[in-house]
Structure formats: C-alpha cells, structure tokens
Design a protein around this motif. Structure first.
Motif, short mmCIF file in Angstrom:
data_model
loop_
_atom_site.label_atom_id
_atom_site.label_comp_id
_atom_site.label_asym_id
_atom_site.label_seq_id
_atom_site.Cartn_x
_atom_site.Cartn_y
_atom_site.Cartn_z
N SER A 49 0.82 -1.21 0.00
CA SER A 49 0.00 0.00 0.00
C SER A 49 0.86 1.26 0.00
O SER A 49 0.40 2.32 -0.43
N ASN A 50 2.11 1.16 0.45
CA ASN A 50 3.02 2.31 0.39
C ASN A 50 3.34 2.69 -1.06
O ASN A 50 3.76 3.80 -1.33
N HIS A 51 3.16 1.75 -1.97
CA HIS A 51 3.52 1.96 -3.37
C HIS A 51 2.30 2.14 -4.27
O HIS A 51 2.42 2.13 -5.49
#
Length: 93
Positions: A49-51
């Motif tokens: 989800s960071n990407h």
C-alpha cells in the motif's frame, strides 16, 4: 551476541540495541526467513500500500484473474520440477 528467552506463548523480546539498529518500533511487523539451518529476522518497513499508484496502468485491473493466473503458473512450475526430479532419480538408478 544477544539472546532472548521465548515465552510461554512463543513470544520473545528483541534486545533494545537490535531494535534500534534495525529501526524496529512497537507494532511494526517483521519477517522470519529460513536460511539453511538458521533464521533471519527482517523488518518489514514498507507494504504494497506504500507503493499504491507508483506504476501506471491502463484501465481497471482484475486482481482475481491475475491471482488465478499466478497460481496456475506456480502449480505448473511445481509439476515440472516434480517431473524433472523424478526423471533425475530414475536416471540415477
């Protein structure tokens, strides 16, 4: 060398200097990776989800179909590896 005692429920406390060196904070997830006869601890500093949005795609993606295709390919690789292993064993006999 640092040591830790495994508690009744399988929990252990990472020594402070290890937590600081690896920048591990309370609530953060870590991975245990088997490497031969030992286990390595790897901090998981990022998640997928960071990407989110970092790769441009055209149109909506069917993730169920993508997962199914990935599973099919992995199963096919396993079958091929098993066949190769059986062939090598029969050749050795």
């Amino acid at each position: 060398m640092n040591t830790a005692k495994v508690g009744r429920r399988g929990q252990l406390t990472l020594p402070k200097d290890i937590r600081e060196e690896l920048d591990i904070e309370e609530g953060q997830r870590v991975a245990f990776v088997r490497r031969g006869g030992s286990i390595s601890l790897l901090p998981l500093n990022e998640s997928l989800s960071n990407h989110y949005g970092s790769i441009e795609v055209e149109g909506p993606q069917d993730f169920d179909a993508l997962r199914a295709e990935a599973r099919r390919r992995k199963a096919q690789e396993r079958v091929q590896a098993d066949v190769s292993s059986e062939t090598a064993q029969s050749d050795a006999q």
